[in-house]
Design a protein around this motif. Structure first.
Motif, PDB file in Angstrom:
ATOM      1  N   TYR A   1      37.483  39.514  45.177  1.00  0.00           N
ATOM      2  CA  TYR A   1      37.606  38.125  44.714  1.00  0.00           C
ATOM      3  C   TYR A   1      37.047  37.189  45.776  1.00  0.00           C
ATOM      4  CZ  TYR A   1      41.396  37.290  48.068  1.00  0.00           C
ATOM      5  OH  TYR A   1      42.123  37.147  49.219  1.00  0.00           O
ATOM      6  N   HIS A   2      36.845  35.945  45.383  1.00  0.00           N
ATOM      7  CA  HIS A   2      36.597  34.876  46.345  1.00  0.00           C
ATOM      8  C   HIS A   2      37.292  33.620  45.841  1.00  0.00           C
ATOM      9  CE1 HIS A   2      33.711  32.456  44.018  1.00  0.00           C
ATOM     10  NE2 HIS A   2      33.139  33.583  43.635  1.00  0.00           N
ATOM     11  N   GLU A   3      37.690  32.771  46.785  1.00  0.00           N
ATOM     12  CA  GLU A   3      38.347  31.522  46.427  1.00  0.00           C
ATOM     13  C   GLU A   3      37.358  30.618  45.694  1.00  0.00           C
ATOM     14  OE1 GLU A   3      41.503  31.159  47.099  1.00  0.00           O
ATOM     15  OE2 GLU A   3      41.874  32.662  48.655  1.00  0.00           O
ATOM     16  N   HIS A   4      37.888  29.723  44.866  1.00  0.00           N
ATOM     17  CA  HIS A   4      37.000  28.796  44.158  1.00  0.00           C
ATOM     18  C   HIS A   4      36.237  27.909  45.140  1.00  0.00           C
ATOM     19  CE1 HIS A   4      35.386  26.182  41.101  1.00  0.00           C
ATOM     20  NE2 HIS A   4      35.842  25.135  41.767  1.00  0.00           N
ATOM     21  N   LEU A   5      36.848  27.582  46.251  1.00  0.00           N
ATOM     22  CA  LEU A   5      36.227  26.688  47.221  1.00  0.00           C
ATOM     23  C   LEU A   5      35.353  27.422  48.225  1.00  0.00           C
ATOM     24  CD1 LEU A   5      39.316  24.407  47.790  1.00  0.00           C
ATOM     25  CD2 LEU A   5      37.258  23.820  46.542  1.00  0.00           C
TER      26      LEU A   5
ATOM     27  N   ALA B   1      26.918  33.916  44.176  1.00  0.00           N
ATOM     28  CA  ALA B   1      26.853  34.949  45.221  1.00  0.00           C
ATOM     29  C   ALA B   1      27.666  34.524  46.434  1.00  0.00           C
ATOM     30  CB  ALA B   1      25.402  35.205  45.616  1.00  0.00           C
ATOM     31  N   GLU B   2      28.848  33.950  46.198  1.00  0.00           N
ATOM     32  CA  GLU B   2      29.691  33.491  47.293  1.00  0.00           C
ATOM     33  C   GLU B   2      30.260  34.668  48.088  1.00  0.00           C
ATOM     34  OE1 GLU B   2      29.785  30.327  44.087  1.00  0.00           O
ATOM     35  OE2 GLU B   2      29.935  32.519  44.148  1.00  0.00           O
ATOM     36  N   LEU B   3      30.644  34.385  49.316  1.00  0.00           N
ATOM     37  CA  LEU B   3      31.188  35.417  50.202  1.00  0.00           C
ATOM     38  C   LEU B   3      32.543  35.893  49.683  1.00  0.00           C
ATOM     39  CD1 LEU B   3      30.918  36.908  52.964  1.00  0.00           C
ATOM     40  CD2 LEU B   3      32.186  34.990  53.959  1.00  0.00           C
ATOM     41  N   ASN B   4      32.678  37.221  49.470  1.00  0.00           N
ATOM     42  CA  ASN B   4      33.944  37.777  49.015  1.00  0.00           C
ATOM     43  C   ASN B   4      34.969  37.795  50.135  1.00  0.00           C
ATOM     44  OD1 ASN B   4      33.411  38.326  46.286  1.00  0.00           O
ATOM     45  ND2 ASN B   4      32.384  40.251  46.795  1.00  0.00           N
TER      46      ASN B   4
END
Length: 678
Positions: free
Chosen positions: A650-654, A661-664
């Motif tokens: 998962y990754h936070e919404h922020l 491709a946000e950092l997990n």
């Protein structure tokens, strides 16, 4: 608010029936930050949070963002392992005043988190004030205040405290020690810590460029004679090899094949303070002078070259002075008056490689010789009766900003700007009983634009051409908060409904180069602008209850909604709804088990027109943590804990990063920590 009320009802019902919660403390939490004087939280008509050294030890957090994750009313953004930025009720780092022992951490932070320059390994207590707090803390405190309180030198005490720990997900280890030597008139405290983190692992593999090193040193000397105390304090921290994977962006020269990432080879914080406190029968006077240097190297790494194409060395230097006098009219009435002054200066030295070869570097300073000066005068009246309390505050601030030039020397005139603002707060509480204390708080807060928003112009490492706005107006915010608190040895709780309107909201807005001629020939362009107004509202709740003599349960709830009134859409970067459930069981005098289940709802309320694709909808997720505390001796504690027990991806919404491709977040991790006193 019907959805908020129903969610709260479900959570409270669950807490009363299930064995899931965090520890209930026999003594109520206290906070200094809310009023400037130490006050019991349940008796203060302000929404606060205080985590003491025991709670910080149990959280096993590497930084303040980690420690606050899952707390009611707080979310955390992330662009790296080190860059964990707290959001208070939906408002981020620009709208939160950060303090160490009451002194501002002034800086501009293009990547990472200023809170990471406040070490937890040596902390005594972490305090948060939620909501507009400019009446005491001046410009910037629209969202609230975070204050890290470090150990103070103690008279007539000889002690050594030490800690050590390790975690599996990043093969990290940390060491810390604090020593105190005191006599009747003299006291000396010194402390040091060191932490080393490798790249952490997610369920999908190693997260590249997430390791770093951190070293901290603190010291304080105190001398007292009758009612006078003198103190000298020193703090320093150095972080090395910091990378911000969440900052990775395509480079304009070939977005399909070329990416760049911001990193900091090293950053330092150095603070020195001299203070005097006089305590008399009718009042207390405190005077302090301090200087602070925040040195940063901010580089942009080009993956197709294997080298930096931007280098930027900058120091944000602050000189400050605070004077406060508390006058005790009687045991139930205190008048306080204070003056705050600080001046921050910076002049970045930035070099950029020129396309297409990227072998020749030329100067590209966003601004030169910039300076912000702030002066505030405030009055506060704390009055209490048999069953009520009333706190009123009023403050006048003058903030001026100037620079020698901006946009690499292209503009040298019209750069000075001044803001003047009157802030205030009225808060009242009525004690129906110790378990039923309703309160109301009405506040006005403000924020003048920071140095980067006013003056940073030119190409940045993220590929955008930025247009600074020296004349951008200050934000003003009006907030209404309705809350209820209560507590005894069996139950402690706080519930708050808040509504805030912010006028002249300052933000960086994507520009159309065909319309805005200031963009020149740049395809990717942003400018600092004022939006007409935004609205932020929500509810947060924190309940801790003893289910039996040996077990306790808790619930923490955070719901916040933001609305961009100009574009009639959700406000950019609003956190997702959260529910955190926990349980603690005391099985023997020396053995305690606990578990925490954090549930985060999917975030579909994203800014579409404003962000133009830079904000993704985020799926829901939940994480489970479990821990064991063991006390082999009275002054020694050992904690074994597992975080992300189910190894959830998962990754936070922020989380910052390329859209989609946000950092997990880290995967399953086993941590072992020890703390002892001698």
């Amino acid at each position: 608010m019907s959805c908020c009320k129903s969610r709260l009802s479900i959570a409270l019902l669950f807490a009363s029936q299930a064995a899931l919660a965090a520890e209930v403390y026999e003594l109520p939490a206290t906070s200094v930050t809310a009023t400037g004087n130490e006050r019991v939280d349940t008796e203060t008509p302000v929404s606060t949070l205080a985590l003491d050294s025991q709670q910080l030890f149990e959280s096993q957090s590497a930084n303040i963002g980690d420690a606050l994750r899952g707390e009611a009313g707080i979310a955390v953004g992330s662009d790296s392992a080190h860059g964990q930025n707290p959001y208070i009720r939906g408002l981020g780092k620009e709208r939160i005043v950060l303090l160490v022992d009451g002194m501002r951490l002034n800086s501009a932070q293009p990547a990472g988190s200023v809170t990471s320059l406040m070490t937890l390994a040596l902390a005594d207590q972490l305090e948060v004030v939620k909501g507009g707090s400019s009446a005491l803390y001046g410009t910037g405190a629209l969202g609230g205040v975070i204050n890290l309180r470090l150990p103070q030198a103690t008279f007539e005490d000889q002690s050594v405290k030490a800690s050590a720990g390790s975690a599996s997900t990043d093969n990290s280890y940390q060491l810390g020690v604090i020593a105190n030597a005191g006599s009747e008139q003299h006291a000396l405290m010194v402390g040091a810590s060191y932490a080393d983190h490798d790249n952490y692992h997610t369920p999908e593999g190693e997260a590249d460029k997430t390791g770093y090193e951190s070293t901290s040193l603190i010291g304080q000397y105190r001398f007292r004679y009758e009612g006078i105390q003198l103190r000298l304090s020193h703090q320093q921290q150095k972080d090395e090899d910091l990378w911000y994977p969440g900052s990775t962006r395509p480079h304009p020269t070939n977005p399909a094949t070329r990416n760049q990432t911001i990193h900091s080879p090293d950053q330092k914080r150095l603070l020195n303070e001299a203070g005097l406190t006089y305590s008399g029968e009718k009042g207390q006077l405190d005077v302090r002078l301090y200087t602070q240097e925040m040195e940063r190297t901010i580089y942009a790494w080009a993956d197709w070259l294997g080298d930096d194409i931007v280098t930027n060395d900058v120091s944000f230097d602050t000189q400050g002075a605070d004077v406060r006098y508390d006058h005790y009219l009687n045991s139930q009435h205190t008048l306080s008056a204070g003056i705050n002054y600080w001046q921050m200066s910076a002049s970045p030295d930035r070099m950029m490689a020129q396309a297409p070869a990227f072998t020749t570097f030329v100067s590209n300073n966003p601004f030169e010789d910039a300076e912000i000066t702030a002066t505030g005068l405030y009055l506060q009246d704390e009055l209490s009766g048999k069953q009520w309390r009333l706190i009123t505050s009023l403050r006048q601030d003058e903030v001026s900003a100037d620079a020698g030039s901006m946009n690499n020397g292209a503009r040298t005139t019209g750069l000075r700007h001044e803001d003047s603002s009157l802030s205030g707060s009225v808060a009242a509480m009525y004690d129906v009983s110790p378990l039923l204390r309703p309160y109301v708080r009405l506040s006005k807060a403000f924020r003048a634009a920071d140095m980067r928003e006013r003056y940073e112009s030119g190409l940045r490492g993220d590929g955008y051409y930025y247009i600074g706005s020296p004349d951008v107006d200050a934000e003003t915010a009006h907030q209404l908060e309705l809350g209820i608190k209560g507590g005894d040895t069996q139950l402690q709780y706080a519930v708050s409904l808040h509504h805030q309107t912010i006028n002249d909201f300052i933000t960086g807005e994507i520009q159309d180069p065909s319309v805005n001629t200031a963009c020149g020939s740049q395809t990717y362009c942003k400018q600092t602008v004022n939006l007409g107004s935004v609205t932020v509202r929500g509810v947060d709740a924190d309940l801790r209850m003893k289910a039996s003599d040996s077990q306790s349960v808790s619930v923490k709830i955070s719901l916040v909604r933001g609305h961009n009134n100009d574009l009639h859409e959700p406000l950019f970067q609003m956190p997702a709804d959260e529910l955190t459930l926990g349980w603690t069981g005391q099985f023997t005098e020396t053995l305690q088990l606990d578990a925490q289940w954090r549930l985060v709802k999917s975030q579909t309320l994203t800014a579409t027109e404003f962000s133009r694709g830079l904000e993704d909808k985020t799926p829901s997720f939940n994480t489970l943590e479990a821990g064991l505390n063991w006390k082999p001796a009275r002054d020694h504690k050992v904690r074994l804990a597992v975080s992300n027990l189910t190894n959830r991806t998962y990754h936070e919404h922020l989380a910052e990063g390329l859209s989609g491709a946000e950092l997990n977040a880290p995967g399953r991790s086993v941590a072992l920590n020890w703390q002892g006193a001698f």
